[in-house]
Design a protein around this motif. Structure first.
Motif, mmCIF file in Angstrom:
data_model
loop_
_atom_site.group_PDB
_atom_site.id
_atom_site.type_symbol
_atom_site.label_atom_id
_atom_site.label_comp_id
_atom_site.label_asym_id
_atom_site.label_seq_id
_atom_site.Cartn_x
_atom_site.Cartn_y
_atom_site.Cartn_z
ATOM 1 N N THR A 30 0.816 -1.148 0.087
ATOM 2 C CA THR A 30 0.041 -0.091 -0.140
ATOM 3 C C THR A 30 0.765 1.048 0.093
ATOM 4 O OG1 THR A 30 -1.405 -1.211 1.568
ATOM 5 C CG2 THR A 30 -2.164 0.973 0.974
ATOM 6 N N ASP A 31 1.788 1.214 0.882
ATOM 7 C CA ASP A 31 2.645 2.377 1.024
ATOM 8 C C ASP A 31 3.670 2.494 0.045
ATOM 9 O OD1 ASP A 31 1.410 2.878 3.239
ATOM 10 O OD2 ASP A 31 2.878 2.096 4.523
ATOM 11 N N ASP A 81 1.693 4.155 -2.955
ATOM 12 C CA ASP A 81 1.731 5.578 -2.898
ATOM 13 C C ASP A 81 2.916 6.332 -3.254
ATOM 14 O OD1 ASP A 81 -0.800 5.049 -2.136
ATOM 15 O OD2 ASP A 81 -0.306 5.369 0.338
ATOM 16 N N ARG A 111 -5.884 -3.092 2.295
ATOM 17 C CA ARG A 111 -4.413 -3.092 2.197
ATOM 18 C C ARG A 111 -4.256 -3.753 0.882
ATOM 19 N NH1 ARG A 111 -2.133 0.672 5.289
ATOM 20 N NH2 ARG A 111 -0.183 -0.468 4.752
ATOM 21 N N ASP A 113 7.695 -1.977 3.752
ATOM 22 C CA ASP A 113 8.203 -0.397 4.370
ATOM 23 C C ASP A 113 9.735 -0.229 3.552
ATOM 24 O OD1 ASP A 113 9.269 1.719 5.502
ATOM 25 O OD2 ASP A 113 9.251 0.867 7.644
#
Ligand code: CAO
Length: 243
Positions: free
Chosen positions: A50-51, A54, A205, A237
């Motif tokens: 998800t991150d 983005d 997610r 991450d």
């Protein structure tokens, strides 16, 4: 191995015969060689991207200025390079005749490219030493060269590991065939939104399905689970890719 005896297909309906291209014949032989020589196991894992997505989408304008499109592939290349460095038992080839393990101190990664004339696997050298933009530009250039039949033999040699991404097309998982004498290959399927339990509630997610096939002579199952866990942590991450 016992051969496959073909029936006379024309007894069932009209058929046409055509010669296989050299590439199709070579790919068929390589697949069969690998399938018959390598005891394959496939380990599955979902990575929360998800991150990462983005961040990737936020690079669109920068990419337009540079003339380079940032897809998920450079992140995958970088994550695999880090995982190969952390778990070097994946960066080997087996020499069964000499009863030796060949350990590699370099990290070159092949990318499977679907072309109109068949599957080609150009190789990106020293992935661990390159940044995301460089990897994005180089993978796009090599994929285009593959489609244009412009790859030089040297550009298809020396891989330690392969990534085969069907994520741009679809599917939830698959079991890729190891590109021997490499000992592992990462299959990537299409990311999808899924409800993920955060301990209190379900969160939407974006999950990326990973399928790691490996040569069970070289790698054991625990290491494969470690490899996909490392990938999932790194992609979950991407700041950790800098560490
Ligand atoms: N999940 C969801 N979307 C994905 C994705 C994934 N895992 N991977 C890529 N996408 C998206 C990209 O972001 C892009 O979308 P946008 O245009 O909206 O940004 C779109 O899918 C197309 O991406 P792409 O396929 O052009 O680019 P890539 O860098 O992801 O892949 C390459 C490049 C060369 C790997 C790919 O073109 C290809 O040839 N794939 C097939 C490989 C193959 O045949 N493997 C099988 C070998 S064994 O038979």
């Amino acid at each position: 191995i016992p051969g496959v005896k073909l029936p006379d297909f024309s007894q069932f309906g009209e058929v046409k015969r055509e010669a296989m291209s050299r590439m199709m014949f070579a790919t068929a032989n390589n697949m069969q060689r690998s399938w018959l020589n390598v005891p394959h196991v496939t380990q599955f894992e979902d990575a929360d991207i998800t991150d990462m997505e983005d961040f990737r989408k936020a690079q669109k304008a920068a990419g337009e200025k540079k003339g380079v499109k940032m897809t998920p592939l450079p992140f995958l290349l970088k994550a695999c390079a880090t995982a190969l460095a952390e778990l070097p038992q994946f960066n080997v080839s087996l020499d069964m005749e000499r009863k030796e393990v060949v350990r590699k101190s370099y990290i070159h990664i092949g990318i499977a490219v679907d072309t109109p004339h068949g599957l080609m696997v150009p190789v990106i050298r020293d992935v661990d030493k390159k940044g995301l933009w460089e990897l994005a530009a180089e993978s796009a250039e090599l994929a285009q060269k593959a489609r244009d039949k412009q790859l030089k033999p040297a550009e298809m040699q020396g891989a330690c590991f392969t990534i085969t991404s069907l994520g741009g097309i679809g599917g939830t998982a698959f079991t890729p065939i190891v590109n021997t004498p490499e000992v592992a290959i990462l299959g990537v399927s299409k990311a999808a939104m899924k409800p993920v339990w955060d301990g209190k509630e379900f969160q939407p997610r974006l999950m990326l399905p990973l399928s790691l096939s490996y040569d069970h002579r070289a790698v054991n199952g625990a290491d494969a689970a470690r490899f996909t866990s490392v990938l999932s942590q790194l992609l979950g991450d991407i700041r950790t890719l800098l560490l």
